[in-house]
Motif scaffolding. Structure first.
Motif, short mmCIF file in Angstrom:
data_model
loop_
_atom_site.label_atom_id
_atom_site.label_comp_id
_atom_site.label_asym_id
_atom_site.label_seq_id
_atom_site.Cartn_x
_atom_site.Cartn_y
_atom_site.Cartn_z
N PRO A 112 45.74 52.84 42.95
CA PRO A 112 45.97 54.28 43.05
C PRO A 112 44.84 55.02 43.75
N VAL A 113 43.61 54.57 43.53
CA VAL A 113 42.45 55.12 44.27
C VAL A 113 41.54 53.95 44.63
N PRO A 114 40.72 54.10 45.68
CA PRO A 114 39.82 53.00 46.03
C PRO A 114 38.93 52.63 44.83
N LEU A 115 38.78 51.35 44.63
CA LEU A 115 38.06 50.86 43.45
C LEU A 115 36.76 50.19 43.90
N VAL A 116 35.66 50.53 43.24
CA VAL A 116 34.36 49.96 43.61
C VAL A 116 33.96 48.87 42.63
N GLU A 117 33.52 47.73 43.15
CA GLU A 117 32.97 46.67 42.30
C GLU A 117 31.60 46.27 42.85
N LEU A 118 30.71 45.89 41.93
CA LEU A 118 29.37 45.45 42.32
C LEU A 118 29.24 43.95 42.05
N PHE A 119 28.56 43.27 42.96
CA PHE A 119 28.31 41.83 42.81
C PHE A 119 26.84 41.56 43.05
N VAL A 120 26.32 40.54 42.36
CA VAL A 120 24.93 40.14 42.61
C VAL A 120 24.91 39.27 43.85
N LYS A 121 23.96 39.55 44.75
CA LYS A 121 23.82 38.75 45.96
C LYS A 121 23.01 37.51 45.59
N SER A 122 23.70 36.41 45.30
CA SER A 122 23.02 35.18 44.88
C SER A 122 23.85 33.95 45.22
N ASP A 123 23.38 33.18 46.21
CA ASP A 123 24.10 31.95 46.58
C ASP A 123 24.21 30.98 45.40
N PRO A 124 23.08 30.70 44.67
CA PRO A 124 23.20 29.72 43.58
C PRO A 124 24.20 30.15 42.50
N ASP A 135 28.21 29.70 63.94
CA ASP A 135 28.57 29.08 62.67
C ASP A 135 29.56 29.96 61.92
N ALA A 136 30.53 29.33 61.29
CA ALA A 136 31.44 30.05 60.40
C ALA A 136 31.50 29.26 59.10
N THR A 137 31.40 29.97 57.99
CA THR A 137 31.48 29.29 56.70
C THR A 137 32.39 30.07 55.77
N ALA A 138 32.83 29.40 54.74
CA ALA A 138 33.59 30.07 53.68
C ALA A 138 33.29 29.38 52.37
N PHE A 139 33.69 30.00 51.29
CA PHE A 139 33.44 29.47 49.94
C PHE A 139 31.96 29.18 49.77
N ASN A 140 31.13 30.18 50.11
CA ASN A 140 29.68 30.05 49.94
C ASN A 140 29.14 28.80 50.64
#
Ligand SMILES: Nc1ncnc2c1ncn2[C@@H]1O[C@H](COP(=O)(O)OP(=O)(O)OP(=O)(O)O)[C@@H](O)[C@H]1O
Ligand SMILES: [Mg+2]
Length: 240
Positions: free
Chosen positions: A116-128, A33-38
């Motif tokens: 300019p330097v690697p940038l870290v972002e955090l995301f909530v793991k939540s499908d809904p 299976d392959a999916t995109a856009f959640n």
């Protein structure tokens, strides 16, 4: 004693994770299976599971050689991998080297600018909720992770980014960004889990800008298998 599957623990968009006779281990099976856009865009692509399993194991191995701790214990066959069972952290870490995707949209800038330097972002793991961006303090306040866990996960994500970026640079490919998940093992330490695939990165060929990642599928699913075969060839030097 061999470890056998018992019940299905989780059926996701690209893998089936099963419990096993060993309570601290799971078997992760990569599907076609392959999916995109959640999950909104979906296709079944012959050979996708085998290629994904091969790529993910290859990169986990590369990272282990560079002091990154991960959940993979053994490759069982073409699609199945024995892993440490973890408590998956509800925070996903993204490291960006070049502006693309949601970062470009959210900040109203064009894709392609080097950061300019690697940038870290955090995301909530939540499908809904569609995996929304979250700040460090909000993630702690909501109990998604402890400050020390976020520090460790961030350091590991930056190291992963560095290793993968160097690896791809030697092959004339830019690692634009990479998404990683962490989980707590039985002793509570966060380790890299889930998978390491072009699904979770952006890879742009230097010079041509050719995309070797999931954006190909987001735009035209038919081209994904050929693109991933190309990634396997470039990464491992062998036939997929
Ligand atoms: N070692 C592990 N132990 C327990 N759960 C794991 C482990 N590795 C991965 N998982 C979880 O199993 C699921 C794997 O399935 P898959 O990646 O297909 O899910 P998904 O549809 O992408 O959903 P998600 O958005 O939750 O990742 C994920 O939720 C992942 O976090
Ligand atoms: Mg997943």
């Amino acid at each position: 004693m061999s470890t056998e599957r018992t019940g299905l623990l989780y059926e996701g968009k690209s893998k089936r994770v099963s419990e096993t006779t060993a309570t601290d281990r799971v078997i992760s099976q990569f599907t076609d299976d392959a999916t995109a856009f959640n999950g909104v865009k979906y296709a079944e692509i012959a050979g996708n599971g085998v290629m994904n399993a091969q790529l993910s194991a290859f990169f986990m191995d590369l990272l282990a050689q560079n002091a990154v701790k991960h959940h993979l214990i053994a490759v069982l066959n073409d699609t199945d991998q024995l892993c440490e069972r973890v408590d998956v952290m509800r925070v996903v870490v993204v490291v960006r080297n070049i502006v693309a995707g949601s970062f470009a949209r959210r900040n109203g800038i064009e894709e392609g600018q080097a950061l300019p330097v690697p940038l870290v972002e955090l995301f909530v793991k939540s499908d809904p909720l569609d995996d929304p961006l979250i700040g460090h303090d909000a993630a702690v306040a909501l109990g998604l992770a402890q400050p020390w866990e976020l520090r460790l996960a961030t350091d590991q994500a930056l190291l992963i980014n560095q290793v993968l970026r160097d690896f791809w640079a030697e092959r004339d490919v830019d690692l634009v960004d990479v998404k990683v998940e962490f989980g707590r093992t039985s002793n509570g330490m966060p380790v890299l889990v889930d998978e390491l695939l072009p699904d979770g990165c952006r890879l742009w060929e230097r010079g041509t800008g050719r995309k070797l990642d999931k954006d190909v599928f987001r735009r035209n699913p038919g081209d994904l298998a050929e693109t991933y075969r190309e990634v396997v060839r470039r990464a491992t030097g062998g036939a997929p």
